[in-house]
Design an enzyme around this catalytic site. Structure first.
Site, PDB file in Angstrom:
ATOM      1  N   SER A 178       0.884  -1.124   0.002  1.00 25.04           N
ATOM      2  CA  SER A 178      -0.027   0.091   0.056  1.00 25.04           C
ATOM      3  C   SER A 178       0.709   1.165   0.065  1.00 25.04           C
ATOM      4  O   SER A 178       2.295   1.189   0.182  1.00 25.04           O
ATOM      5  CB  SER A 178      -1.007   0.146   1.164  1.00 25.04           C
ATOM      6  OG  SER A 178      -0.132   0.229   2.515  1.00 25.04           O
TER       7      SER A 178
ATOM      8  N   ASP B 127      -1.275  -1.519  -3.915  1.00 23.78           N
ATOM      9  CA  ASP B 127      -2.596  -1.551  -3.631  1.00 23.78           C
ATOM     10  C   ASP B 127      -3.107  -0.176  -3.880  1.00 23.78           C
ATOM     11  O   ASP B 127      -2.687   0.503  -4.542  1.00 23.78           O
ATOM     12  CB  ASP B 127      -2.832  -1.952  -2.314  1.00 23.78           C
ATOM     13  CG  ASP B 127      -4.018  -2.509  -2.021  1.00 23.78           C
ATOM     14  OD1 ASP B 127      -4.969  -2.299  -2.447  1.00 23.78           O
ATOM     15  OD2 ASP B 127      -4.206  -2.602  -0.413  1.00 23.78           O
ATOM     16  N   HIS B 128      -4.322   0.009  -3.227  1.00 25.85           N
ATOM     17  CA  HIS B 128      -5.124   1.364  -3.544  1.00 25.85           C
ATOM     18  C   HIS B 128      -4.282   2.658  -3.796  1.00 25.85           C
ATOM     19  O   HIS B 128      -3.710   3.002  -3.061  1.00 25.85           O
ATOM     20  CB  HIS B 128      -6.115   1.766  -2.281  1.00 25.85           C
ATOM     21  CG  HIS B 128      -7.165   0.687  -2.174  1.00 25.85           C
ATOM     22  ND1 HIS B 128      -8.465   0.639  -2.734  1.00 25.85           N
ATOM     23  CD2 HIS B 128      -7.100  -0.579  -1.350  1.00 25.85           C
ATOM     24  CE1 HIS B 128      -9.078  -0.218  -2.411  1.00 25.85           C
ATOM     25  NE2 HIS B 128      -8.427  -0.916  -1.594  1.00 25.85           N
TER      26      HIS B 128
ATOM     27  N   GLU C 251     -11.213   0.027  -9.427  1.00 26.63           N
ATOM     28  CA  GLU C 251     -12.402  -0.062  -8.759  1.00 26.63           C
ATOM     29  C   GLU C 251     -13.350   0.816  -9.032  1.00 26.63           C
ATOM     30  O   GLU C 251     -13.122   1.971  -9.144  1.00 26.63           O
ATOM     31  CB  GLU C 251     -12.046   0.495  -7.043  1.00 26.63           C
ATOM     32  CG  GLU C 251     -13.110  -0.028  -6.218  1.00 26.63           C
ATOM     33  CD  GLU C 251     -12.407  -0.106  -4.721  1.00 26.63           C
ATOM     34  OE1 GLU C 251     -13.452   0.161  -3.636  1.00 26.63           O
ATOM     35  OE2 GLU C 251     -11.550  -0.052  -4.337  1.00 26.63           O
TER      36      GLU C 251
ATOM     37  N   GLU D  67      -8.768   2.230   5.703  1.00 34.49           N
ATOM     38  CA  GLU D  67      -7.381   1.961   5.495  1.00 34.49           C
ATOM     39  C   GLU D  67      -6.437   2.488   4.986  1.00 34.49           C
ATOM     40  O   GLU D  67      -6.811   3.176   3.745  1.00 34.49           O
ATOM     41  CB  GLU D  67      -7.575   0.313   4.511  1.00 34.49           C
ATOM     42  CG  GLU D  67      -6.592  -0.277   4.400  1.00 34.49           C
ATOM     43  CD  GLU D  67      -6.506  -1.699   3.745  1.00 34.49           C
ATOM     44  OE1 GLU D  67      -6.326  -2.856   4.240  1.00 34.49           O
ATOM     45  OE2 GLU D  67      -6.863  -1.391   2.560  1.00 34.49           O
TER      46      GLU D  67
ATOM     47  N   HIS E 291     -13.724  -2.284   4.686  1.00 36.03           N
ATOM     48  CA  HIS E 291     -12.237  -2.538   5.068  1.00 36.03           C
ATOM     49  C   HIS E 291     -12.399  -2.810   6.742  1.00 36.03           C
ATOM     50  O   HIS E 291     -13.221  -2.143   7.213  1.00 36.03           O
ATOM     51  CB  HIS E 291     -11.211  -1.205   4.885  1.00 36.03           C
ATOM     52  CG  HIS E 291     -10.880  -1.376   3.515  1.00 36.03           C
ATOM     53  ND1 HIS E 291     -10.568  -0.356   2.575  1.00 36.03           N
ATOM     54  CD2 HIS E 291     -10.230  -2.487   2.664  1.00 36.03           C
ATOM     55  CE1 HIS E 291     -10.240  -0.568   1.597  1.00 36.03           C
ATOM     56  NE2 HIS E 291      -9.827  -1.832   1.353  1.00 36.03           N
ATOM     57  N   GLY E 292     -11.588  -3.598   7.286  1.00 31.53           N
ATOM     58  CA  GLY E 292     -11.380  -3.441   8.647  1.00 31.53           C
ATOM     59  C   GLY E 292     -12.309  -4.875   9.089  1.00 31.53           C
ATOM     60  O   GLY E 292     -12.739  -5.679   8.351  1.00 31.53           O
TER      61      GLY E 292
ATOM     62  N   HIS F  56     -12.183  -6.885  -2.239  1.00 28.63           N
ATOM     63  CA  HIS F  56     -11.724  -6.163  -1.307  1.00 28.63           C
ATOM     64  C   HIS F  56     -12.405  -6.162   0.147  1.00 28.63           C
ATOM     65  O   HIS F  56     -13.589  -6.674   0.102  1.00 28.63           O
ATOM     66  CB  HIS F  56     -11.689  -4.932  -1.711  1.00 28.63           C
ATOM     67  CG  HIS F  56     -10.536  -4.257  -2.802  1.00 28.63           C
ATOM     68  ND1 HIS F  56     -10.172  -2.946  -2.806  1.00 28.63           N
ATOM     69  CD2 HIS F  56      -9.808  -4.960  -3.347  1.00 28.63           C
ATOM     70  CE1 HIS F  56      -9.202  -3.219  -3.976  1.00 28.63           C
ATOM     71  NE2 HIS F  56      -9.126  -4.315  -4.190  1.00 28.63           N
ATOM     72  N   GLY F  57     -11.898  -5.717   1.169  1.00 29.74           N
ATOM     73  CA  GLY F  57     -12.549  -5.677   2.456  1.00 29.74           C
ATOM     74  C   GLY F  57     -12.932  -7.213   2.979  1.00 29.74           C
ATOM     75  O   GLY F  57     -13.797  -7.477   3.419  1.00 29.74           O
ATOM     76  N   GLY F  58     -11.905  -8.163   2.878  1.00 29.94           N
ATOM     77  CA  GLY F  58     -12.428  -9.528   3.079  1.00 29.94           C
ATOM     78  C   GLY F  58     -11.854 -10.007   4.520  1.00 29.94           C
ATOM     79  O   GLY F  58     -12.650 -10.931   4.906  1.00 29.94           O
TER      80      GLY F  58
ATOM     81  N   ASN G 206      -7.818  -9.540  -1.104  1.00 32.82           N
ATOM     82  CA  ASN G 206      -7.025  -8.604  -0.370  1.00 32.82           C
ATOM     83  C   ASN G 206      -6.966  -9.220   1.118  1.00 32.82           C
ATOM     84  O   ASN G 206      -8.259  -9.149   1.651  1.00 32.82           O
ATOM     85  CB  ASN G 206      -7.401  -7.052  -0.264  1.00 32.82           C
ATOM     86  CG  ASN G 206      -6.844  -6.537  -1.890  1.00 32.82           C
ATOM     87  OD1 ASN G 206      -6.606  -7.198  -2.668  1.00 32.82           O
ATOM     88  ND2 ASN G 206      -6.972  -5.405  -1.879  1.00 32.82           N
TER      89      ASN G 206
END
Length: 361
Positions: free
Chosen positions: A61, A108-109, A173, A181, A225-226, A264-266, A286
């Protein structure tokens, strides 16, 4: 036949990445993308993949890359993030083949305000390509999901036109991932934005597919995320099947999976949600929050277990104040850092298992 019959160990790029993703969709597994912030976390992830006889995506990231370069490096104009990403890439290239696993090397992002970071990495890719015939990285992510859709697609297309001559993959995305994040905060986003319409996904496909096939789409299906309490996040992985069907119909394609999709946000997702997403053509998920906590757990538990040996260089306090036992083997970073690697190793292997990515070599 396994993955090593179609691609080689070490960092892979271009058509090899496409072969890998096609193989993953055909054999119904996906690959965890492990966010790394140091050589230690890179090595833990590679070790976990080697011992499960599987492959891996290693990604950096923006903030993780800056940390890789060192907090003492000024990040004005994204110079620390650029430097750290490149340093991490060369580290992965140097060691990955010795672990015997294929690796997709990814960033990443990258939101709009971080585009100078992406520009710096692309400059490094172009220089590496000129000398070696392939880019330094396997792929990058551009994330303009917070921008208007038309602007998102237009700018993404411009970057993809720069990537395509190197067969450099680009992940984008459409729709947003909630939560926060690495400085990208979507905690107050409209919940409708967390679910991407198939029409928007098709617009991306229409814009990018005439250029090259080397792209993937992170289409939102309620991702956050999280880690949150059960019920606070409503994932709808069935939307991914709708996206595949929509593109297949409107582009008049025969392929079951015309799209390479990304999850994403898994972190905190159920095994059933993950399995459903993979069955609909997800090739990458991710993993960051859970591996961060896992790494901490190993270090934390070691420190708590040996606290009487870690308050002083000499002396075990459990044996009294006059004890003169040396404590070097306890406070040596190679010891307590290794405990973090071991617990991260286990969490990476859990992610591989959840995604069906075991004994795939």
């Amino acid at each position: 036949m396994g993955v090593l019959d179609i691609v080689s160990a070490g960092v892979i790029t271009g058509d090899s990445v496409k072969k890998l993703f096609d193989y993953a969709q055909e054999h119904k597994f996906a690959i965890p993308a492990i966010n790394c912030t140091s050589s230690s976390t890179v090595n833990a992830a590679l070790e976990a993949a080697r011992d499960q006889k599987t492959l891996l995506i290693i990604q950096f990231s923006n903030g993780g890359a800056a940390f890789y370069a060192g907090k003492g490096v000024d990040n004005k104009n994204q110079q620390a993030s650029i430097l750290g990403s490149i340093a991490g890439a060369y580290h992965v290239r140097a060691v990955a083949k010795h672990y015997g696993v294929p690796v997709v090397l990814h960033s990443d992002h990258c939101a709009r305000e971080l585009l100078p970071w992406l520009d710096g990495m692309l400059a490094a890719d172009e220089a590496y390509f000129k000398e070696h015939g392939e880019p330094l990285f396997s792929s990058h992510m551009i994330d303009l999901s917070a921008d208007p859709k038309e602007e998102n697609i237009r700018i993404t297309k411009e970057y993809f036109e720069r990537c395509a001559p190197m067969k450099l993959w680009l992940e984008m995305e459409i729709g947003i991932t909630g939560g926060e994040e690495d400085g990208v905060n979507n905690e107050s986003a409209d919940k409708d934005m967390l679910y991407t319409p198939s029409e928007d996904v098709y617009e991306v496909y229409q814009a990018l597919s005439p250029i090259a096939p080397y792209f993937s789409i992170a289409a939102a299906f309620g991702n956050v995320h999280g880690v949150y309490k059960p019920g606070n996040v409503v994932l709808r992985p069935e939307l991914l099947e709708q996206h595949q069907q929509y593109v297949r119909k409107h582009a008049e394609l025969d392929s079951k999976f015309p799209l390479y999709l990304v999850f994403h946000g898994g972190s905190g997702s159920t095994k059933e949600e993950i399995s459903t997403a993979v069955s609909h053509g997800v090739v990458k998920m991710n993993v960051d929050t859970d591996t961060q906590f896992a790494y901490l757990a190993g270090v934390r538990d070691f420190v708590l277990e040996h606290k009487d040996r870690l308050l002083h260089q000499v002396g075990d306090l459990s044996k009294g104040e006059n004890d003169e036992t040396p404590n070097k083997k306890y406070y040596d970073p190679r010891n307590w850092i290794r405990h973090g690697e071991k617990t991260m190793y286990k969490r990476v292997q859990e992610a591989n298992s959840d995604l069906g990515n075991v004994n795939t070599l």
